[in-house]
Write a protein that holds these residues in place. Structure first.
Motif: not given
Ligand code: SDX
Length: 430
Positions: A285-291, A343-344, A347, A351
């Motif tokens: 869940n890389y989007k969680k870590y971007i957030d 992916e990270l 993203a 961003d």
């Protein structure tokens, strides 16, 4: 006609010389400001401060450029070797064939450490972090070379110290690894090059001889070249700071290794893999870590991203990413954390938070994935960085100690503590 900067304060104007580098970089020389004006300058993390004039490496952070002695990093990675780049950084020029042969012969000749030192390693617990062992061992190595601790070394003594450390630090690193896995120490073989010998010392066991793999050797050689120098980064500045007191090179390098260990610096390559493994364990869940990285209330940072100097893609990350794909394909490995890393990266690079702050992958973002594919344990990643950075640290120490104008580094401060306090007997204190 040299440019002059003018500083106006307390109705006085002070003229300060401007210094221009050969790549067009500019600085205001404030070395006489205190004596002229009574003012020092304040720059707490030295982000705006040039600590020295150096001819070893040059970074253009806006353009994503890195050059060693004027040669672009991509060209050195393609055409040179880590040994040759070490000579270039330390001695200021590419060696001719006779110089290079002599240099390699001297480095190989000093591949042994005093047998007594082996007992030091076995005194550490198996879980000891190899960076703790490496920094201690580099300083301890000095006790076996008292003749090289002279603060005013001759050029010949300096060369002896340099080649001994260039050769033996690799051995100390390999022995730290062998200690951590409980295997017998392995010595270098005369027929192997610097990089192959290091891999041999890591992976040869009494049961199996390490067989050099040219693709792996080239990838590791490139990784070491890429890490070899980077101007006045935290660890190199530490080496200069310690060396400026005329402490010997062993002590200066041990201090540099300690500075590199931090997760904001060389320790980031270990932290990146630990972060990617955490994301993988968390269902990719890389989007969680971007957030999380964007959340000011969350201390989480995207490890391997951002850089004090690069406001563009770190040219080293571009090269390492290419070798990542090469090495994993060559070894037939599909590593899910490489997919997460890509992916990270994608993203983050799309961003606004990262775009506005010009945060790009740095040298540490992909390097650990290659080391992992080479079966190097995560705790050894920053040791790999230290081995790569060794010639850069040595070159900066040499450049500094050979400067007849060298002075001990001693910054000033602005005091904001108590004023006019008197001693109070303990029975009068709250
Ligand atoms: C190395 O100096 C060198 O040359 C070092 C090196 C070398 O070869 O010697 O290149 C090797 O050390 C590479 C860097 C390895 N470290 C990491 O990957 C750790 C993660 N990166 C960050 O901690 C940070 O980017 C640093 C330490 C690299 C740089 O820190 P700076 O220059 O002090 O930048 P900063 O912390 O002031 O950040 C500026 C802004 C801040 O947001 P705002 O306060 O403006 O809102 O960018 C944000 C930071 O919060 N930011 C990040 C971030 N890095 C910076 N946000 C999320 N994730 C990140 N990684």
């Amino acid at each position: 006609m040299n440019k002059i900067a003018r500083l106006e304060v307390d109705n006085q104007t002070y003229e300060l010389p401007v210094v221009e580098g050969t790549e067009g970089d500019k600085a205001i020389d404030v070395s006489r400001l205190l004596s002229q004006s009574g003012y020092t300058t304040l720059d707490s993390s030295y982000a705006n401060t040039a600590s020295c004039i150096s001819s070893i490496a040059y970074i253009d952070g806006d353009k994503g450029i890195l050059r060693y002695r004027g040669i672009d990093i991509a060209e050195l990675c393609e055409k040179s070797t880590f040994m040759e780049v070490s000579y270039l950084l330390i001695y200021g020029k590419l060696p001719n064939s006779a110089e290079f042969a002599r240099f390699k012969e001297r480095v190989h000749h000093h591949s042994l450490i005093h047998e007594d030192m082996k007992s030091f390693f076995t005194s550490y617990p198996g879980h000891a972090h190899p960076m703790a062992i490496l920094s201690a061992m580099v300083c301890s190595l000095s006790v076996y070379h008292p003749e090289l601790l002279e603060p005013n070394q001759s050029p010949a003594q300096r060369d002896q110290t340099i080649t001994r450390l260039l050769s033996k630090v690799r051995v100390l690193a390999a022995f730290a690894y062998k200690r951590s896995v409980g295997e017998a120490f392995v010595y270098t073989r005369p027929e192997l090059d610097y990089i192959s010998n290091f891999m041999h010392m890591l992976f040869t066991t009494p049961m199996k001889q390490y067989v050099p793999d040219e693709k792996i050797r080239k990838a590791l050689d490139v990784l070491f070249i890429i890490h070899a120098d980077h101007e006045q980064n935290c660890s190199t500045s530490t080496v200069r700071m310690v060396g400026s007191s005329k402490a010997n090179l062993f002590a200066s390098l041990a201090a540099g290794i300690c500075a590199l260990w931090g997760p904001l610096h060389g320790g980031a390559n270990q932290a990146v893999i630990e972060m990617l493994e955490e994301i993988h364990a968390d269902g990719d869940n890389y989007k969680k870590y971007i957030d999380k990285a964007k959340d000011k209330n969350d201390p989480f940072k995207l490890m391997g991203f951002g850089h004090r100097v690069y406001r563009n893609y770190d040219p080293r990350a571009t090269i390492i990413k290419r070798y990542c794909d090469d090495v994993l394909n060559h070894l037939g490995i599909h590593d899910p954390i490489l997919d997460i890393a890509k992916e990270l990266e994608h993203a983050a690079l799309t961003d606004p938070y990262f775009i506005e702050r010009k945060l790009y992958p740095n040298v540490d973002f992909y390097s650990g994935i290659i080391y992992r594919a080479m079966k190097i344990p995560t705790k050894m990643f920053t040791v790999m960085f230290a081995l790569g950075r060794l010639p850069g640290w040595i070159a900066h120490w040499k450049e500094m100690v050979e400067d007849p104008g060298m002075r001990i580094a001693r910054p000033r401060q602005v005091y904001n503590g108590e004023v006019g306090q008197a001693y109070k007997p303990i029975d009068q204190r709250l």
